[in-house]
Scaffold this motif. Structure first.
Motif, PDB file in Angstrom:
ATOM      1  N   ASP A 133     100.835  34.467  59.844  1.00 19.79           N
ATOM      2  CA  ASP A 133     101.280  35.836  59.614  1.00 19.79           C
ATOM      3  C   ASP A 133     102.789  35.877  59.870  1.00 19.79           C
ATOM      4  O   ASP A 133     103.374  34.905  60.359  1.00 19.79           O
ATOM      5  N   ILE A 188      93.187  37.772  49.936  1.00 19.02           N
ATOM      6  CA  ILE A 188      92.798  36.726  50.881  1.00 19.02           C
ATOM      7  C   ILE A 188      92.225  35.495  50.175  1.00 19.02           C
ATOM      8  O   ILE A 188      92.376  34.367  50.651  1.00 19.02           O
ATOM      9  N   LEU A 220      90.805  44.921  53.762  1.00 20.97           N
ATOM     10  CA  LEU A 220      90.763  43.533  53.355  1.00 20.97           C
ATOM     11  C   LEU A 220      89.296  43.113  53.260  1.00 20.97           C
ATOM     12  O   LEU A 220      88.541  43.252  54.220  1.00 20.97           O
ATOM     13  N   GLU A 224      97.633  34.050  63.750  1.00 23.26           N
ATOM     14  CA  GLU A 224      97.359  35.430  63.341  1.00 23.26           C
ATOM     15  C   GLU A 224      97.018  36.235  64.594  1.00 23.26           C
ATOM     16  O   GLU A 224      96.088  35.885  65.325  1.00 23.26           O
ATOM     17  N   LEU A 234      91.704  40.081  61.317  1.00 20.52           N
ATOM     18  CA  LEU A 234      92.149  39.128  60.297  1.00 20.52           C
ATOM     19  C   LEU A 234      91.723  37.708  60.610  1.00 20.52           C
ATOM     20  O   LEU A 234      91.391  36.935  59.705  1.00 20.52           O
ATOM     21  N   LYS A 289      98.843  40.075  51.609  1.00 14.35           N
ATOM     22  CA  LYS A 289      97.592  40.774  51.873  1.00 14.35           C
ATOM     23  C   LYS A 289      97.481  41.935  50.880  1.00 14.35           C
ATOM     24  O   LYS A 289      98.494  42.542  50.555  1.00 14.35           O
TER      25      LYS A 289
END
Length: 298
Positions: free
Chosen positions: A230, A285, A158, A180, A185, A282
């Motif tokens: 999430d 982002i 990511l 999250e 992340l 994902k």
């Protein structure tokens, strides 16, 4: 073994199903929703200069899929037992990968409340573990498969493309709650949103903690303008958190964005059923900023 994830669980029940498997003497688990199928090992084609934890690639129904030797990836020295080994074909962050594991046992249906946070573990796998389940006298460690893949396959990382995220000062007036469990992340979301101008961010490490923050909002404390969550989190998952928000008379109009590696067809419909206002898969982002702008009318 094909996994039919469409029949497993109702939306927002805070439940999950995991498949357990062995590596050496250890017992590990993977969320059924990440698994496409479990197959016997296929002929592997080696790849020059590949990561030492990548065995090579397989061809599965015209798709070329990398194979990760999971024992090596989590630091085990003993090889996977070839007689009982299996390939768990998984889909994470819009890419497919096969994990070479030992004996695959069975499926367990659990509540996220039964899963303890990895910080409570004494074992040395905290960095690669998202939770632990106590089963009779044994424990099942739920591995952080996304992190394992990020560390091994460069294209799976990511990253933030700052050129796609222009700053707008009016974003700084909005307060965003983010649920999250991954520290990596959380940091990336903070960096991305800060660059865009969203600077008033509050982070929770799971849905239960985020719900407590929202409960305090109902009491007139910190007022949030939006929620990012999430799906997979100990104690309370993102679908259940979203359902609670949307069924609450005082909170139902609060915009909720689901940001997860599990936004597939089935999971997208589950997100719709619990009332998510926007769902971002994902690793896209930067789309989080667009989603917040649209929902908050910026």
């Amino acid at each position: 073994m094909t996994i039919d994830s469409g029949i497993l669980l109702e939306s927002g029940t805070n439940e999950l199903e995991i498949i357990d498997f062995q590596i050496g003497e250890g017992l590990f688990g993977i969320n059924v929703m990440k698994v496409r199928e479990i197959i016997q090992p296929l002929p592997i084609t080696k790849i020059p200069h590949s990561h030492p934890h990548v065995e090579g690639v397989i061809r599965l129904r015209e798709e070329i899929i990398p194979v990760i030797q999971l024992a090596k990836a989590i630091g085990f020295t003993e090889p996977t037992d070839s007689k009982q080994s299996k390939l768990i074909v998984s889909e994470l962050n819009q890419m497919k990968v096969a994990f070479h594991v030992g004996c695959v046992s069975k499926i367990h249906r659990l509540s996220w409340e039964q899963i303890e946070k990895p910080t409570e573990l004494s074992e040395g796998l905290q960095a690669l573990t998202v939770g632990v389940v106590k089963m009779d006298e044994r424990m099942i460690l739920l591995l952080d498969f996304e992190k394992i893949v990020y560390d091994i396959i460069p294209g799976a990382k990511l990253t933030m493309n700052s050129s796609k995220v222009a700053n707008k000062t009016e974003r700084g007036k909005r307060k965003i709650l983010i649920a999250e469990d991954s520290s990596v992340l959380r940091q990336l979301l903070q960096n991305t949103l800060n660059v865009a101008g969203y600077t008033q961010l509050t982070f929770s490490e799971d849905g239960k903690e985020a719900w407590a923050q929202l409960e305090s909002m109902k009491e007139g404390k910190t007022l949030f303008d939006g929620v990012i969550t999430d799906i997979e989190m100990p104690q309370m998952d993102g679908h259940h958190l979203t359902k609670r928000v949307k069924e609450d008379v005082q909170l139902k109009d609060l915009p909720v964005v689901i940001f997860s590696s599990l936004i597939s067809g089935d999971l997208f419909h589950k997100g719709e059923k619990v009332g998510a206002d926007y769902q971002v898969s994902k690793p896209d982002i930067e789309k989080i900023v667009n989603a917040l702008d649209e929902l908050l009318h910026i």
